[in-house]
Design an enzyme around this catalytic site. Structure first.
Site, mmCIF file in Angstrom:
data_model
loop_
_atom_site.group_PDB
_atom_site.id
_atom_site.type_symbol
_atom_site.label_atom_id
_atom_site.label_comp_id
_atom_site.label_asym_id
_atom_site.label_seq_id
_atom_site.Cartn_x
_atom_site.Cartn_y
_atom_site.Cartn_z
ATOM 1 N N TYR A 103 13.459 19.638 0.878
ATOM 2 C CA TYR A 103 13.684 19.143 2.153
ATOM 3 C C TYR A 103 14.471 20.238 3.004
ATOM 4 C CZ TYR A 103 18.551 17.667 0.915
ATOM 5 O OH TYR A 103 19.794 17.826 0.381
ATOM 6 N N LYS A 141 16.327 23.512 -2.585
ATOM 7 C CA LYS A 141 16.694 22.166 -2.009
ATOM 8 C C LYS A 141 15.562 21.099 -2.166
ATOM 9 C CE LYS A 141 19.050 21.183 2.635
ATOM 10 N NZ LYS A 141 20.161 20.694 1.985
ATOM 11 N N GLU A 197 29.770 24.637 -5.961
ATOM 12 C CA GLU A 197 29.897 24.318 -4.764
ATOM 13 C C GLU A 197 30.279 22.611 -4.648
ATOM 14 O OE1 GLU A 197 25.786 24.003 -3.260
ATOM 15 O OE2 GLU A 197 24.929 23.391 -4.951
ATOM 16 N N LEU A 251 23.197 26.036 -3.739
ATOM 17 C CA LEU A 251 22.319 25.934 -2.654
ATOM 18 C C LEU A 251 22.790 27.139 -1.870
ATOM 19 C CD1 LEU A 251 19.796 24.299 -1.344
ATOM 20 C CD2 LEU A 251 21.342 23.721 0.183
#
Ligand code: PDD
Length: 295
Positions: A40, A154, A186, A210
């Site tokens: 996505y 993702k 992250e 990501l």
């Protein structure tokens, strides 16, 4: 007596059709539903202009390549599909959520021989953090990063991120910062920057995080504004001793973390480097919105 009720209809895109959200259905055998077998994007839209659209579409392509699913659309087709969702959405600023799954098939882990991908595009409300939050910063908490080793994809299979995010919700915090093998990776739904001794630090892109589109914008702005920065692994001790910690994402933009695990970060207020970056980000965004700069 009848009462007229006006409800806004959200128009979505599903597999070749634009239709009201309420009328959109997918087969229960869709692999996105059964396995989280899909990818996505979330694209912010300002004044009906998608922000960094090409970069989002490039990342979508990279995610699709990683899961070995052919892109069902060319970049030009994606632009057209997204443009129509953006036109029909109620507000000028919005987010576009898009997802591609490997489509329906028998419940078998192995790929179907000829996948029929499911393509779904949904307009989202986009509310960047309120001024007060920008001025106060937010609280965050740390947790061990127990996700898989392909965090660069993702993927819609977000259960680990969901569980990690909930830890911060339960603690009344805005984000969970993830530590793996003594280093910062992250956030559960954001990238993280640190300022130590006046130097802006960012973890390098790898399979452990990501590659954020906002992350790239922030590093570009650091270069453009002469903010000293370095891209290198950030040890847990550096995170804990940092004068500033920021989180970045398409929906949160750039936000200061002012409390970490109950301890103040720096003096407990958004720091000077954050304030420079926040101003640069807003300037850049407004320039883009006025259409004077390539997005
Ligand atoms: N999430 N890291 C993770 C795990 C994320 O989920 C996100 C964004 C980011 C920031 O990426 P970007 O700057 O491209 O938004 C980093 C989106 C907003 C979401 O899942 O809703």
């Amino acid at each position: 007596m009848t009462t007229a009720v006006t409800t806004a209809v959200t128009t979505i895109y599903l597999n070749g059709h634009y239709l009201p959200l309420e009328d959109a259905h997918i087969p229960v055998m869709d692999r996105g539903f059964l396995f989280g077998d899909g990818v996505y994007e979330v694209i912010p839209v300002y004044s009906r202009r998608p922000f960094r659209l090409h970069e989002h579409l490039d990342r979508l392509q990279a995610s699709l390549d990683s899961i070995r699913l052919a892109n069902p659309h060319t970049p030009q087709e994606w632009e057209g599909l997204i443009a129509r969702i953006v036109e029909q959405a109620e507000s000028e600023d919005q987010g576009v959520y898009l997802q591609v799954t490997r489509g329906p098939g028998p419940r078998d882990h192995a790929f179907p021989k000829t996948p029929q991908p499911t393509v779904f595009i949904l307009p989202l409300a986009l509310t960047p953090p309120a001024r007060e939050l920008v001025e106060s910063g937010v609280a965050a908490i740390t947790a061990p990063d127990n996700r898989w080793l392909r965090c660069d994809i993702k993927a819609t299979s977000l259960l680990p991120n969901v569980l990690l995010r909930q830890i911060s919700v339960d603690a009344g915090c805005a984000e969970t910062l993830l530590l793996r093998d003594g280093f910062l990776s992250e956030g559960s739904a954001s990238n993280i920057f640190v300022v130590a001794d006046g130097l802006l630090l960012a973890p390098p892109k790898s399979n452990l995080m990501l590659p954020g589109i906002t992350y790239d914008v922030v590093l570009e702005l650091a270069r453009a504004h002469g903010i000293a920065h370095e891209v290198r692994p950030i040890a847990e001790a550096e995170l804990r001793a940092a004068c500033e910690v920021w989180l970045t994402s398409s929906t949160k933009e750039v936000l200061a973390v002012t409390t970490l695990d109950g301890q103040p970060v720096g003096d407990g207020r958004p720091g000077p480097v954050f304030r420079r970056m926040y101003a640069a980000y807003q300037d850049y965004k407004h320039t883009v919105m006025r259409g004077k700069e390539a997005v």
